[in-house]
Design a protein around this motif. Structure first.
Motif, mmCIF file in Angstrom:
data_model
loop_
_atom_site.group_PDB
_atom_site.id
_atom_site.type_symbol
_atom_site.label_atom_id
_atom_site.label_comp_id
_atom_site.label_asym_id
_atom_site.label_seq_id
_atom_site.Cartn_x
_atom_site.Cartn_y
_atom_site.Cartn_z
ATOM 1 N N ARG A 25 44.245 44.766 33.125
ATOM 2 C CA ARG A 25 45.450 44.434 32.368
ATOM 3 C C ARG A 25 46.630 45.130 33.015
ATOM 4 N NH1 ARG A 25 42.649 45.147 26.579
ATOM 5 N NH2 ARG A 25 41.554 43.161 26.609
ATOM 6 N N GLY A 26 47.728 44.420 33.070
ATOM 7 C CA GLY A 26 48.927 44.972 33.679
ATOM 8 C C GLY A 26 49.589 45.994 32.776
ATOM 9 N N SER A 27 50.381 46.867 33.366
ATOM 10 C CA SER A 27 51.087 47.874 32.594
ATOM 11 C C SER A 27 52.511 47.414 32.320
ATOM 12 C CB SER A 27 51.099 49.195 33.357
ATOM 13 O OG SER A 27 51.805 49.037 34.565
ATOM 14 N N GLY A 28 53.164 48.080 31.403
ATOM 15 C CA GLY A 28 54.559 47.797 31.111
ATOM 16 C C GLY A 28 54.728 46.739 30.044
ATOM 17 N N PRO A 29 55.979 46.344 29.800
ATOM 18 C CA PRO A 29 56.261 45.369 28.753
ATOM 19 C C PRO A 29 55.743 43.984 29.125
ATOM 20 C CG PRO A 29 58.241 45.808 30.001
ATOM 21 C CD PRO A 29 57.189 46.769 30.502
ATOM 22 N N GLY A 30 55.578 43.139 28.152
ATOM 23 C CA GLY A 30 55.131 41.788 28.424
ATOM 24 C C GLY A 30 54.589 41.106 27.192
ATOM 25 N N GLY A 31 54.428 41.846 26.130
ATOM 26 C CA GLY A 31 54.003 41.229 24.885
ATOM 27 C C GLY A 31 52.529 40.899 24.859
ATOM 28 N N LEU A 32 52.191 39.940 24.018
ATOM 29 C CA LEU A 32 50.793 39.619 23.759
ATOM 30 C C LEU A 32 50.063 39.156 25.017
ATOM 31 C CD1 LEU A 32 48.596 39.354 21.681
ATOM 32 C CD2 LEU A 32 49.344 37.034 21.247
ATOM 33 N N HIS A 33 50.692 38.348 25.837
ATOM 34 C CA HIS A 33 50.022 37.846 27.043
ATOM 35 C C HIS A 33 49.593 38.998 27.940
ATOM 36 C CE1 HIS A 33 49.701 36.089 31.097
ATOM 37 N NE2 HIS A 33 49.220 35.051 30.446
ATOM 38 N N ARG A 34 50.455 39.973 28.114
ATOM 39 C CA ARG A 34 50.168 41.113 28.980
ATOM 40 C C ARG A 34 49.021 41.954 28.400
ATOM 41 N NH1 ARG A 34 52.142 42.044 33.981
ATOM 42 N NH2 ARG A 34 53.618 43.712 34.000
ATOM 43 N N ASN A 35 48.930 41.999 27.079
ATOM 44 C CA ASN A 35 47.938 42.848 26.428
ATOM 45 C C ASN A 35 46.545 42.234 26.370
ATOM 46 O OD1 ASN A 35 49.938 44.722 25.971
ATOM 47 N ND2 ASN A 35 50.418 43.933 23.945
ATOM 48 N N VAL A 36 46.415 40.921 26.542
ATOM 49 C CA VAL A 36 45.110 40.291 26.389
ATOM 50 C C VAL A 36 44.564 39.667 27.666
ATOM 51 C CG1 VAL A 36 45.449 39.835 23.943
ATOM 52 C CG2 VAL A 36 46.078 38.106 25.611
ATOM 53 N N THR A 37 45.358 39.595 28.726
ATOM 54 C CA THR A 37 44.870 38.975 29.966
ATOM 55 C C THR A 37 44.765 40.017 31.070
ATOM 56 O OG1 THR A 37 47.095 38.396 30.649
ATOM 57 C CG2 THR A 37 45.859 36.734 29.454
ATOM 58 N N SER A 38 43.789 39.852 31.921
ATOM 59 C CA SER A 38 43.605 40.740 33.078
ATOM 60 C C SER A 38 44.260 40.076 34.275
ATOM 61 C CB SER A 38 42.118 40.975 33.326
ATOM 62 O OG SER A 38 41.542 41.632 32.240
ATOM 63 N N SER A 39 45.575 40.155 34.334
ATOM 64 C CA SER A 39 46.293 39.455 35.393
ATOM 65 C C SER A 39 46.666 40.363 36.559
ATOM 66 C CB SER A 39 47.553 38.794 34.834
ATOM 67 O OG SER A 39 48.404 39.770 34.277
ATOM 68 N N ALA A 40 46.605 41.666 36.402
ATOM 69 C CA ALA A 40 46.902 42.567 37.510
ATOM 70 C C ALA A 40 45.724 42.553 38.490
ATOM 71 C CB ALA A 40 47.140 43.979 37.003
ATOM 72 N N VAL A 41 46.047 42.579 39.781
ATOM 73 C CA VAL A 41 45.022 42.478 40.815
ATOM 74 C C VAL A 41 45.127 43.673 41.750
ATOM 75 C CG1 VAL A 41 44.127 41.093 42.716
ATOM 76 C CG2 VAL A 41 45.102 39.969 40.729
ATOM 77 N N GLU A 42 43.991 44.286 42.043
ATOM 78 C CA GLU A 42 43.919 45.331 43.057
ATOM 79 C C GLU A 42 42.930 44.849 44.111
ATOM 80 O OE1 GLU A 42 43.468 50.101 43.301
ATOM 81 O OE2 GLU A 42 41.978 49.047 42.090
ATOM 82 N N VAL A 43 43.397 44.798 45.340
ATOM 83 C CA VAL A 43 42.562 44.357 46.456
ATOM 84 C C VAL A 43 42.217 45.591 47.288
ATOM 85 C CG1 VAL A 43 42.446 42.940 48.531
ATOM 86 C CG2 VAL A 43 43.597 42.071 46.507
ATOM 87 N N VAL A 44 40.922 45.823 47.480
ATOM 88 C CA VAL A 44 40.445 46.939 48.295
ATOM 89 C C VAL A 44 39.753 46.334 49.512
ATOM 90 C CG1 VAL A 44 38.981 48.985 48.369
ATOM 91 C CG2 VAL A 44 40.103 48.329 46.225
ATOM 92 N N ALA A 45 40.237 46.708 50.695
ATOM 93 C CA ALA A 45 39.700 46.149 51.933
ATOM 94 C C ALA A 45 38.973 47.228 52.723
ATOM 95 C CB ALA A 45 40.822 45.556 52.772
ATOM 96 N N ASP A 46 37.774 46.905 53.183
ATOM 97 C CA ASP A 46 36.995 47.783 54.044
ATOM 98 C C ASP A 46 37.375 47.437 55.486
ATOM 99 O OD1 ASP A 46 35.202 49.394 55.298
ATOM 100 O OD2 ASP A 46 33.420 48.298 54.640
ATOM 101 N N LEU A 47 38.172 48.285 56.109
ATOM 102 C CA LEU A 47 38.718 47.982 57.431
ATOM 103 C C LEU A 47 37.724 48.208 58.563
ATOM 104 C CD1 LEU A 47 42.341 49.372 57.046
ATOM 105 C CD2 LEU A 47 41.465 47.082 56.578
ATOM 106 N N THR A 48 36.530 48.684 58.247
ATOM 107 C CA THR A 48 35.527 48.826 59.312
ATOM 108 C C THR A 48 35.045 47.458 59.790
ATOM 109 O OG1 THR A 48 33.749 49.033 57.685
ATOM 110 C CG2 THR A 48 34.741 51.081 58.496
ATOM 111 N N HIS A 49 35.269 46.416 58.987
ATOM 112 C CA HIS A 49 34.872 45.058 59.365
ATOM 113 C C HIS A 49 36.012 44.270 60.018
ATOM 114 C CE1 HIS A 49 31.075 45.438 57.244
ATOM 115 N NE2 HIS A 49 31.751 45.984 56.242
ATOM 116 N N LEU A 50 37.147 44.909 60.219
ATOM 117 C CA LEU A 50 38.317 44.240 60.788
ATOM 118 C C LEU A 50 38.081 43.926 62.262
ATOM 119 C CD1 LEU A 50 41.258 43.402 60.095
ATOM 120 C CD2 LEU A 50 41.968 45.619 60.960
ATOM 121 N N ARG A 51 38.412 42.709 62.660
ATOM 122 C CA ARG A 51 38.252 42.263 64.042
ATOM 123 C C ARG A 51 39.564 41.672 64.534
ATOM 124 N NH1 ARG A 51 34.742 45.144 63.474
ATOM 125 N NH2 ARG A 51 32.568 44.689 63.076
ATOM 126 N N GLY A 52 39.753 41.742 65.843
ATOM 127 C CA GLY A 52 40.920 41.126 66.437
ATOM 128 C C GLY A 52 41.740 42.122 67.240
#
Length: 135
Positions: A25-52
């Motif tokens: 769930r996102g932080s900060g203001p936003g009302g009911l939609h912000r409080n009930v949906t998991s819209s915040a995204v955190e992407v974690v990348a393992d760079l040991t698999h990076l090629r190029g």
């Protein structure tokens, strides 16, 4: 989009298996939609698999993992897109190798033009000065 490999503009490739997306769930203001949906995204990348080109430089600069987070939008899909774009931009920026500066010297003509301009400016300034007895 979660199953897609990430390819940056510089040609770096990160397989989908090396990217972990977490939703909250996102932080900060936003009302009911912000409080009930998991819209915040955190992407974690393992760079040991990076090629190029520049992959070693990226790992040396950023380490083995990189996290990006997005919660600007109300849409989970849009936040996922933003977070993955930030990840790609960070990888590209870390892979950038600045061009080495080659010292240069001004040409003979450039030196002469600069000295001529200085002489003219000095003459103009001398002609503006007032000396007693020149009335």
């Amino acid at each position: 989009m979660a199953g897609d490999d990430l390819t940056t503009r510089r040609g770096l490739q990160l397989p989908a298996a090396a990217i972990d997306e977490r939703f909250a769930r996102g932080s900060g203001p936003g009302g009911l939609h912000r409080n009930v949906t998991s819209s915040a995204v955190e992407v974690v990348a393992d760079l040991t698999h990076l090629r190029g080109p520049g992959a070693e430089r990226v790992r040396a600069t950023l380490g083995d993992t990189l996290r990006t987070r997005a919660e600007e939008s109300r849409s989970q899909w849009r936040n996922r897109t933003i977070a993955r774009a930030r990840l790609a931009d960070a990888l590209d920026e870390a892979a950038f190798v600045p061009a080495t500066r080659r010292p240069t010297r001004p040409s003979r003509g450039a030196k002469e033009r600069r000295l001529d301009a200085k002489r003219r400016t000095g003459q103009v300034k001398r002609s503006r000065s007032w000396r007693p007895g020149e009335d």
